[in-house]
Design a protein around this motif. Structure first.
Motif, PDB file in Angstrom:
ATOM      1  N   ASN A1033      16.653  17.967   7.777  1.00  0.00           N
ATOM      2  CA  ASN A1033      17.098  19.146   8.506  1.00  0.00           C
ATOM      3  C   ASN A1033      16.743  19.050   9.990  1.00  0.00           C
ATOM      4  N   GLY A1034      15.545  18.539  10.264  1.00  0.00           N
ATOM      5  CA  GLY A1034      15.168  18.357  11.654  1.00  0.00           C
ATOM      6  C   GLY A1034      16.061  17.371  12.365  1.00  0.00           C
ATOM      7  N   ALA A1035      16.387  16.249  11.665  1.00  0.00           N
ATOM      8  CA  ALA A1035      17.295  15.278  12.262  1.00  0.00           C
ATOM      9  C   ALA A1035      18.670  15.875  12.491  1.00  0.00           C
ATOM     10  N   SER A1036      19.122  16.691  11.544  1.00  0.00           N
ATOM     11  CA  SER A1036      20.429  17.326  11.691  1.00  0.00           C
ATOM     12  C   SER A1036      20.464  18.249  12.910  1.00  0.00           C
ATOM     13  N   VAL A1037      19.389  18.986  13.122  1.00  0.00           N
ATOM     14  CA  VAL A1037      19.333  19.902  14.257  1.00  0.00           C
ATOM     15  C   VAL A1037      19.417  19.136  15.580  1.00  0.00           C
ATOM     16  N   MET A1038      18.630  18.064  15.698  1.00  0.00           N
ATOM     17  CA  MET A1038      18.630  17.326  16.954  1.00  0.00           C
ATOM     18  C   MET A1038      19.931  16.567  17.161  1.00  0.00           C
ATOM     19  N   TYR A1039      20.524  16.080  16.039  1.00  0.00           N
ATOM     20  CA  TYR A1039      21.803  15.397  16.169  1.00  0.00           C
ATOM     21  C   TYR A1039      22.895  16.351  16.650  1.00  0.00           C
ATOM     22  N   LEU A1040      22.892  17.581  16.116  1.00  0.00           N
ATOM     23  CA  LEU A1040      23.862  18.574  16.572  1.00  0.00           C
ATOM     24  C   LEU A1040      23.622  18.942  18.033  1.00  0.00           C
ATOM     25  N   ARG A1041      22.370  18.952  18.434  1.00  0.00           N
ATOM     26  CA  ARG A1041      22.076  19.218  19.843  1.00  0.00           C
ATOM     27  C   ARG A1041      22.665  18.107  20.715  1.00  0.00           C
ATOM     28  N   ALA A1042      22.536  16.868  20.267  1.00  0.00           N
ATOM     29  CA  ALA A1042      23.104  15.773  21.033  1.00  0.00           C
ATOM     30  C   ALA A1042      24.607  15.914  21.155  1.00  0.00           C
ATOM     31  N   ARG A1043      25.246  16.306  20.080  1.00  0.00           N
ATOM     32  CA  ARG A1043      26.695  16.475  20.135  1.00  0.00           C
ATOM     33  C   ARG A1043      27.097  17.607  21.083  1.00  0.00           C
ATOM     34  N   ARG A1044      26.367  18.701  21.046  1.00  0.00           N
ATOM     35  CA  ARG A1044      26.686  19.818  21.946  1.00  0.00           C
ATOM     36  C   ARG A1044      26.500  19.413  23.398  1.00  0.00           C
ATOM     37  N   LEU A1045      25.478  18.612  23.654  1.00  0.00           N
ATOM     38  CA  LEU A1045      25.278  18.143  25.021  1.00  0.00           C
ATOM     39  C   LEU A1045      26.406  17.227  25.457  1.00  0.00           C
ATOM     40  N   SER A1046      26.930  16.417  24.527  1.00  0.00           N
ATOM     41  CA  SER A1046      28.042  15.537  24.893  1.00  0.00           C
ATOM     42  C   SER A1046      29.297  16.327  25.206  1.00  0.00           C
ATOM     43  N   GLU A1047      29.459  17.492  24.572  1.00  0.00           N
ATOM     44  CA  GLU A1047      30.638  18.307  24.834  1.00  0.00           C
ATOM     45  C   GLU A1047      30.566  19.001  26.190  1.00  0.00           C
ATOM     46  N   LEU A1048      29.367  19.058  26.772  1.00  0.00           N
ATOM     47  CA  LEU A1048      29.189  19.746  28.054  1.00  0.00           C
ATOM     48  C   LEU A1048      29.286  18.802  29.242  1.00  0.00           C
ATOM     49  N   GLN A1049      29.545  17.521  28.997  1.00  0.00           N
ATOM     50  CA  GLN A1049      29.547  16.545  30.093  1.00  0.00           C
ATOM     51  C   GLN A1049      30.864  16.608  30.843  1.00  0.00           C
ATOM     52  N   GLY A1050      31.016  17.684  31.566  1.00  0.00           N
ATOM     53  CA  GLY A1050      32.214  17.851  32.375  1.00  0.00           C
ATOM     54  C   GLY A1050      31.938  17.763  33.861  1.00  0.00           C
ATOM     55  N   ASP A1051      30.777  18.235  34.260  1.00  0.00           N
ATOM     56  CA  ASP A1051      30.408  18.235  35.672  1.00  0.00           C
ATOM     57  C   ASP A1051      29.767  16.898  36.020  1.00  0.00           C
ATOM     58  N   PRO A1052      30.357  16.122  36.948  1.00  0.00           N
ATOM     59  CA  PRO A1052      29.770  14.805  37.269  1.00  0.00           C
ATOM     60  C   PRO A1052      28.341  14.912  37.764  1.00  0.00           C
ATOM     61  N   ALA A1053      28.014  16.025  38.430  1.00  0.00           N
ATOM     62  CA  ALA A1053      26.660  16.149  38.975  1.00  0.00           C
ATOM     63  C   ALA A1053      25.614  16.309  37.876  1.00  0.00           C
ATOM     64  N   GLN A1054      26.036  16.785  36.701  1.00  0.00           N
ATOM     65  CA  GLN A1054      25.092  17.023  35.613  1.00  0.00           C
ATOM     66  C   GLN A1054      25.264  16.027  34.478  1.00  0.00           C
ATOM     67  N   THR A1055      26.179  15.090  34.601  1.00  0.00           N
ATOM     68  CA  THR A1055      26.465  14.194  33.490  1.00  0.00           C
ATOM     69  C   THR A1055      25.256  13.353  33.123  1.00  0.00           C
ATOM     70  N   VAL A1056      24.616  12.744  34.117  1.00  0.00           N
ATOM     71  CA  VAL A1056      23.473  11.877  33.847  1.00  0.00           C
ATOM     72  C   VAL A1056      22.325  12.673  33.234  1.00  0.00           C
ATOM     73  N   SER A1057      22.081  13.871  33.785  1.00  0.00           N
ATOM     74  CA  SER A1057      21.003  14.706  33.249  1.00  0.00           C
ATOM     75  C   SER A1057      21.278  15.096  31.801  1.00  0.00           C
ATOM     76  N   LEU A1058      22.488  15.482  31.530  1.00  0.00           N
ATOM     77  CA  LEU A1058      22.846  15.835  30.150  1.00  0.00           C
ATOM     78  C   LEU A1058      22.764  14.626  29.232  1.00  0.00           C
ATOM     79  N   ALA A1059      23.166  13.454  29.736  1.00  0.00           N
ATOM     80  CA  ALA A1059      23.087  12.251  28.913  1.00  0.00           C
ATOM     81  C   ALA A1059      21.643  11.903  28.587  1.00  0.00           C
ATOM     82  N   ASP A1060      20.743  12.097  29.532  1.00  0.00           N
ATOM     83  CA  ASP A1060      19.322  11.875  29.251  1.00  0.00           C
ATOM     84  C   ASP A1060      18.839  12.780  28.131  1.00  0.00           C
TER      85      ASP A1060
END
Length: 1369
Positions: A1033-1060
């Motif tokens: 369950n913990g892995a599922s939560v963090m994996y979903l967080r990673a996916r949500r962060l990937s969906e937010l990578q629209g702003d070039p200024a924040q892309t690297v920060s979100l990818a980190d």
């Protein structure tokens, strides 16, 4: 007949300061007007706000309007005394000559007629609109008109007299007059024209006047008068310096004159009459008419005042004349009072047979009045003069300063409190004094303290900061000890100097100027900055005045008279001790008989030894002579608490129907009179307490109720006196109570309110402040006539009708509550300290503690009040009345439960959550059966949560019996703990059955909250699962967080920060999933309809042959995706590769790399020289790394071929790692070693050694004929000899191909020799490749060493033939 007292009010304490008065500049057609200088009378202490001339205008339409000439004679200020209309000011281009006047035109306009020193007559037209707006309505276009006076010649105007709307008369310095008569063409829109007529003296001296100096002549006109309008008499009367009274007519000019002799020579000699009068223009004449037979008017009569400055019997005399057939006939005369010797007459007025005289007595005002017979042939009269003076001298003298220094407290606080005492110094005085103080120190050389250059918001702050700022604490040059004594001495002198400035300005402000007559016919005394009225004394004022002058009183007042004398004989320190003891008695609970308490206090205060032996024996004898002491005390109490002037009930009922007109002036006058009578009552009451202290231990024989009434009255008078002494400025609370409809005022600064005004034209005047008593008076109805209005207000307060100090009446409690609501917290606190702790007092005190930020004290006080409610409450009728008067709804609460809820609401309104919880819990404890208390539980839990008391909130959630409250509050608790970043405390709580609710709340936030902001709900939920061993369950939560962060990578200024952040989430998810059983190392991810999967590696799904239930996996259900541990690792590797590329991008356009496929990402890493990351990424993602090794081989070749390989190290980042740089050898050798180890690590049978093949071919193609590294050749000979041979053939390396073929055949031969004969034929050889090599060798002609090639070919053929023979056998 009662004597009158003068009651004065500062104008600057009522109306706005000059910077906020509506001001109009009067235009002029003249040019090059010289700047006006300061007037001669503006001596020491004279300010621009002080009036140099003033008059009072009255009409039924406008009421009383005060005209003042201010700003050194350049401006006229109009103040309405009958309405609340703000003042208006008109600035003229030149100095104003005395005396400007107001006239009423057709009840629709007010005209201001002013003559200036440059010879211009100005008419200012002001509208009158219904509703009392007066001059604040829009002015007409031609509101100001100017007429240039043409017939002045070389004469100078001494004074101006406005006869009526159409006529203005100018008194000249040559003894003549100049008459101006207006001529109107049209009444509505008229062009103004004035006809000028000059009248000169008909004497031989008149022809010589032009040749004489014009500064001062005996015939110079110093006073003008005429019959007041409306009248048909156009004659004008003048009085000159040589005491000649003249009558001027339009047709004849000077038609009668007479030299005034004092009373026909009865009281003064001709030597006095021959003396010249002062050259200043002032009032010496008044013209009047009397009713004759059949109501026909007789006269006119002219009343003339002749001053006698050198007389030792009086200050002057009056003589009336009647003009009969062109001859003056003396009609009546009188002398002034004997006390007026050396006094200077400022103004007089004859109204209805009463002659009022305004005297200037050493700078102070004094009024005398008496009946003057205005009839014909009245003769000389002996008038019984009555005087009216101020009740007490409010000037802050040096004696007051010395007394102030003996009192406890900080020096600056004591002086500030003294100068802001209502009625002592006006705001104008204080502003002028602090301005002069600042300018004085700024004019001195040297550096100045910064306080002198700072702007301050309030006057009190200004004075407190500046006065004393130049005084420094110094050290002794020899001992280096701080000189505190010298510092305090200098600071005291600095304050005394400032007060001396205030005293000088205030003395100038109190200079008397004129008398006016108001609408009721009463005289009004006008000073430069104050306005006073002569008002009848009430009994306390009368008794106090008689006691001060040691006048004989009625025998019934013998106790009071003796007590007053005894009080006057006591020293000031002793009186202060007695006063303090009495106040201490008022502030304590009466647990013992009052007689014992007073006796003990008297023993502490003083003893008989403190008195002179003569005074003690005299007082003892006087007190012993009183037959009925109880009755004498009651008589004194009747005087102190008497309100005989209060309006009767019938008059009150009439005023309810027709409210009396009130204005700020009248209200302030009532306040001033009330303050005077309260002060008189306090002095009388203090004298009575001195008598009680003198009795001491003998008080036990007196009536206890009488003693209680004495101290109850003293308490009421003390409270009233305190209200009179406290100035009312801005309230000391930050926000005034919402129920207060007037602007807030406070007791700390009397001028603060005026310093913050921003008044515009046409708006009502801001609420003025005078004292706290003034604020209370403004909220209550009262009569409009003094002294009835003052007594009526005192009656409404009820403070003088208390019978015992052991109880607090409704009136006393209401006064405190009203002050609390108005925002006067310190004043409320002081008044409450004098009241016993009854339930009503405790309730008001609790509310006060809440307002002042002392909630803990409020809790203790209000908890004690709770017992008064409900069936068990036992309150007296007086307590019930007092308590209901201050409770909401004016009724008692039915139970403690309702009271606790009310108090909790009070704390909630002030955001005092902790105390709100306390009373909510108390309400919960006493809640009646059947009452829904769910809201109370919610309040408690929410309160604990807001306060950060999470464990208490958790405990309350656990014990509450309401499931809905639990579910709702546990979510709020979790969210609040997450927001406050107390995750460790959250995880330490065992929620038991509520754990599912906690998990659901965190899951909801993790799914819906923005993963970029705090708190990080996904990490918190991950921690929640991990601590409970739920790693999937913990892995599922963090994996979903990673996916949500990937969906937010629209702003070039924040892309690297979100990818980190995405990479961190993936690595955490991977670690959590790796802990689980390998068979269970997968998670299920829900995929919504239309979800985008771009950027994620597509995965093949296994076809399921078993039955799939439609009710679970139908179209109306969400699709799911199985994510394994390897999937997570691949995604993490790809993301890390993209991050490495983005960080490598020097152009800052790293966001473009996050849309790449895995192969492209590895390729880009290779191109960027990031070989380690590229190899790791390619291996995890199972991407072909042929290009990578080819590029690496080329890099090694370049390093080998470079003349200076160190120059290439900058570009070869892969050679600069710690591991590679630690290898021995040259740069090229380290590069070849890095290539060899990389091939050994990543190239194997699984890859069919394709990377080694690619490297070998790359080396051959890059530099043909170059020998490949032996280790690479050995690797290929061992694993892929056929490929090695083909590569050599491909690049025409025939000898190498023959060598590798020969080695291959020999190796096979050696292997066959070691195997049994039966298995020798199983050894494989690439015969096709061998044939190709042999054929190539036979046809090869390009090599130089053909002999060696032939030998190698022959060797290969022999070995192959031998192999074939052996296989054939």
């Amino acid at each position: 007949m009662n004597q009158n007292a003068l009651i004065a009010v500062h104008l600057s304490s009522l109306f706005t300061s000059s910077s906020h008065v509506t001001t109009h500049a009067v235009p002029t057609a003249r040019r090059d007007i010289p700047l006006a200088g300061t007037q001669s009378q503006s001596g020491s202490g004279f300010l621009d706000g002080h009036a140099s001339y003033t008059s009072l205008f009255h009409s039924p339409i406008t009421g009383n309007v005060l005209l003042r000439v201010v700003q050194s004679g350049l401006a006229v200020e109009l103040i309405s005394m009958s309405t609340s209309v703000p003042p208006v000011r008109f600035i003229f281009p030149a100095s104003i000559l005395p005396s400007p006047a107001l006239v009423l035109w057709r009840n629709s306009q007010i005209h201001l007629l002013v003559v200036t020193s440059v010879g211009s007559l100005h008419r200012v037209i002001l509208p009158i609109i219904e509703g009392g707006q007066l001059w604040h309505e829009p002015l007409r276009k031609d509101w100001s008109r100017e007429w240039r006076i043409k017939k002045l010649g070389s004469n100078h105007i001494k004074l101006v007299h406005v006869q009526d709307f159409y006529s203005v008369v100018l008194g000249l310095d040559n003894g003549g007059i100049l008459r101006l008569d207006a001529d109107f063409v049209d009444e509505e829109q008229y062009n103004e024209h004035w006809n000028e007529s000059e009248y000169r003296l008909n004497t031989w001296l008149a022809s010589l006047l032009p040749t004489l100096p014009s500064s001062s002549t005996p015939s110079e006109v110093i006073s003008l008068a005429s019959l007041p309008p409306p009248t048909d008499d156009t004659d004008m009367y003048s009085f000159s310096r040589d005491r000649v009274l003249r009558c001027w007519s339009i047709s004849k000019g000077c038609r009668a004159e007479i030299t005034v002799n004092p009373g026909g020579g009865q009281t003064a000699g001709t030597d006095k009459s021959s003396m010249l009068l002062e050259p200043r223009a002032h009032k010496l004449l008044q013209v009047y008419q009397v009713k004759g037979p059949k109501d026909s008017p007789e006269g006119p009569f002219v009343l003339v005042f002749i001053p006698t400055p050198t007389s030792v019997t009086c200050g002057g005399y009056f003589q009336s004349y009647l003009l009969n057939t062109g001859q003056w006939q003396p009609n009546g005369s009188c002398t002034c009072s004997d006390a007026s010797v050396h006094w200077k007459m400022q103004d007089f007025s004859l109204v209805d047979g009463t002659l009022h005289i305004l005297w200037e007595k050493q700078g102070a005002a004094m009024m005398e009045m008496g009946h003057f017979d205005t009839g014909k042939d009245a003769g000389h009269q002996e008038i019984a003069w009555r005087s009216a003076s101020y009740v007490r001298d409010t000037e802050f003298s040096q004696t007051d300063v010395d007394d102030l220094l003996l009192q406890p407290g900080a020096l600056a606080d004591k002086f500030l409190q003294a100068i802001f005492h209502p009625g002592v110094f006006s705001s104008l005085t204080l502003h002028g004094a602090i301005r002069d103080y600042t300018e004085h120190y700024l004019s001195l050389p040297g550096p100045h303290p910064p306080e002198l250059s700072i702007s301050y918001a309030t006057l009190s702050e200004n004075i407190a900061s500046i006065v004393g700022c130049t005084v420094e604490l110094t050290r002794d040059p020899q001992t280096d000890v701080l000189l505190y004594k010298q510092y305090w001495s200098s600071l005291r002198r600095d304050w005394e100097g400032f007060i001396a400035r205030c005293r000088e300005i205030e003395r100038s402000a109190r200079w008397p100027l004129a008398l006016g007559v108001e609408s009721a016919g009463r005289p009004v005394l006008i000073e430069r900055e104050r306005v006073a009225e002569s008002i009848e004394e009430d009994t306390p004022l009368k008794i106090q005045r008689q006691l001060k002058i040691s006048s004989m009183l009625d025998p019934g007042y013998s106790l009071l008279e003796t007590a007053w004398v005894l009080k006057s004989k006591l020293s000031k320190p002793l009186m202060r001790r007695i006063e303090d003891e009495v106040l201490n008695i008022l502030g304590q609970e009466f647990a013992f008989p009052l007689a014992d308490i007073v006796g003990e206090a008297s023993n502490r205060a003083f003893s008989r030894e403190d008195l002179d032996e003569g005074i003690e024996s005299w007082a003892t004898t006087r007190f012993s002579a009183i037959e009925d002491v109880d009755q004498a005390i009651r008589t004194t109490l009747d005087i102190i608490g008497g309100l005989e002037k209060a309006v009767k009930q019938e008059e009150d009922e009439v005023e309810l129907i027709i409210p009396p007109p009130t204005s700020e002036w009248s209200r302030a006058l009532i306040t001033a009179y009330t303050s005077e009578t309260v002060e008189a009552r306090y002095e009388l009451c203090l004298a009575l307490t001195v008598a009680l202290f003198f009795f001491g231990d003998d008080l036990s024989g007196y009536d206890p109720t009488l003693l209680a009434e004495v101290f109850a009255v003293f308490r009421g008078v003390t409270m009233l006196r305190f209200l009179c002494h406290q100035p009312a400025g801005d309230p000391d609370s930050a926000l005034p109570n919402a129920n207060d409809t007037t602007p807030g005022q406070g007791p700390e600064d009397v001028i603060t309110r005026f310093s913050n005004l921003h008044m515009s034209r046409g708006v009502s005047n801001p609420t003025p402040t005078y004292s706290l008593l003034h604020r209370l008076l403004a909220q209550t109805g009262h009569a409009s006539v003094l002294p009835a209005a003052a007594h009526d207000f005192l009656d409404q307060t009820g403070l003088l009708s208390t019978l015992t100090p052991a109880n607090a009446t409704k009136s006393e409690v209401l006064i405190c509550e009203r002050l609390r609501v108005l925002g006067y917290k310190e004043a409320t606190k002081q008044l409450l300290a004098w009241l016993p702790r009854t339930p009503a007092v405790s309730y008001v005190l609790g509310r006060l503690w809440i307002d002042t930020g002392r909630p803990d004290d409020a809790v203790l006080v209000l908890q004690g009040v709770a017992g008064c409610f409900g069936s068990d409450g036992a309150l007296s009728a007086e307590d019930i009345e007092a308590l209901t008067s201050v409770l909401p709804g004016a009724q008692l609460f039915p139970s403690e439960f309702a009271f606790y809820l009310h108090v909790a609401e009070l704390f909630r309104s002030q955001s005092l959550i902790s105390n709100e919880i306390t009373f909510t819990k108390l309400a919960l404890e006493v809640s009646p059966a059947g009452v829904d208390v769910a809201a109370l539980w919610a309040t408690i839990i929410k309160g604990y949560t807001d306060l950060g008391l999470y464990e208490d909130a958790y405990a309350a959630i656990i014990v509450t019996p309401h499931d809905k409250i639990k579910q709702h509050c546990v979510e709020q608790l979790v969210f609040k703990m997450c927001e406050d970043d107390v995750i460790d405390r959250l995880m330490a709580l065992n929620f038991g059955e509520l754990a599912k609710d906690v998990e659901a709340a965190l899951s909801f936030k993790a799914r819906n909250a923005d993963p970029r902001i705090r708190p990080p709900y996904a990490q918190i939920l991950y921690t929640w699962h991990v601590l409970r061993g739920e790693y999937r369950n913990g892995a599922s939560v963090m994996y979903l967080r990673a996916r949500r962060l990937s969906e937010l990578q629209g702003d070039p200024a924040q892309t690297v920060s979100l990818a980190d952040q995405q990479a961190d989430a993936l690595v955490v998810a991977t670690n959590a999933l790796s802990i689980t059983d390998p068979k269970s190392a997968w998670i299920v991810v829900h995929v919504g309809p239309g979800s985008s999967k771009e950027g994620w590696q597509s995965r093949k799904r296994r076809k399921l042959e078993s039955f799939i239930p439609a009710e679970k996996f139908g179209l109306d259900h969400r699709d799911v995706e199985i994510v394994t541990l390897s999937d997570m690792q691949q995604e993490y590797a790809l993301l890390c590769a993209k991050l490495a590329l983005s960080r490598k991008d020097l152009l800052g356009n790293g966001g473009k790399y996050f849309a790449m496929s895995p192969w492209v990402a590895v390729s880009k890493l290779t191109q960027a020289g990031l070989f380690d990351i590229a190899m790791a990424t390619g291996r995890i993602l199972e991407v072909d790394m042929t290009e990578l090794f080819q590029r690496l081989a080329i890099q090694c070749l370049r390093l080998t071929a470079a003349p200076d390989p160190s120059l290439l190290e900058i570009a070869a980042d892969w050679l600069l790692t710690d591991k590679v740089s630690s290898w021995p050898g040259t740069t090229a050798e380290r590069g070849w070693r890095y290539l060899r180890q990389s091939l050994e690590r990543h190239d194997s049978a699984e890859t069919d050694f394709r990377y080694s093949k690619a490297v070998f071919e790359t080396l051959l193609s890059y530099e043909r004929g170059r020998d490949a590294p032996p280790w690479l050749v050995a690797s290929l000979e061992e694993h892929h000899p056929d490929h090695l041979i083909r590569a050599c053939l491909k690049y025409d390396l025939i000898d190498d191909a023959l060598d590798h073929t020969l080695n291959l055949v020999r190796k096979a031969k050696a292997s066959a020799s070691r195997t049994p004969s039966k298995q020798a034929g199983s050894t494989w050889l690439p015969y096709t490749v061998i044939d190709a090599v042999v054929n190539a060798a036979e046809t090869w002609r390009g090599g130089e060493d053909t002999v060696r090639t032939a030998k190698l070919r022959d060797a290969v053929l022999r070995e192959v033939n031998d192999r074939i023979k052996r296989v054939g056998r």
